[in-house]
Scaffold this active site. Sequence first.
Site, PDB file in Angstrom:
ATOM      1  CG  MET A   1      46.653  38.311  39.032  1.00  0.00           C
ATOM      2  SD  MET A   1      48.813  37.592  38.578  1.00  0.00           S
ATOM      3  CE  MET A   1      49.051  37.261  39.691  1.00  0.00           C
ATOM      4  N   PRO A   2      44.337  39.041  34.764  1.00  0.00           N
ATOM      5  CG  PRO A   2      44.743  39.355  33.008  1.00  0.00           C
ATOM      6  CD  PRO A   2      45.662  39.603  34.089  1.00  0.00           C
ATOM      7  CG  HIS A   3      37.808  35.988  35.261  1.00  0.00           C
ATOM      8  ND1 HIS A   3      38.333  34.537  35.808  1.00  0.00           N
ATOM      9  CD2 HIS A   3      37.001  36.233  36.422  1.00  0.00           C
ATOM     10  CE1 HIS A   3      37.401  33.367  35.352  1.00  0.00           C
ATOM     11  NE2 HIS A   3      36.288  34.283  36.063  1.00  0.00           N
TER      12      HIS A   3
END
Length: 66
Positions: A1-3
């Site tokens: 889950m990239p932020h």
Amino acid sequence: MPHVIVKLHSGRSEQQKNALAEAVTKAVTSTLKSGEESVSVAIEDVEPRDWAEQVYRPDILGKMQT
């Protein structure tokens, strides 16, 4: 889950920031073959006079290995 956190000089319009967030999201989902729902993008305005202290020193010089 990239932020993804994008820090930029203040003064951009909300429309510009929204377009940037959409483009970053598309790049991440295309590259990582993931769904849009798994990506979040934050846009942080930084005053030009604060750039060295708030961005350059801690995020660039301080994290050269990344």
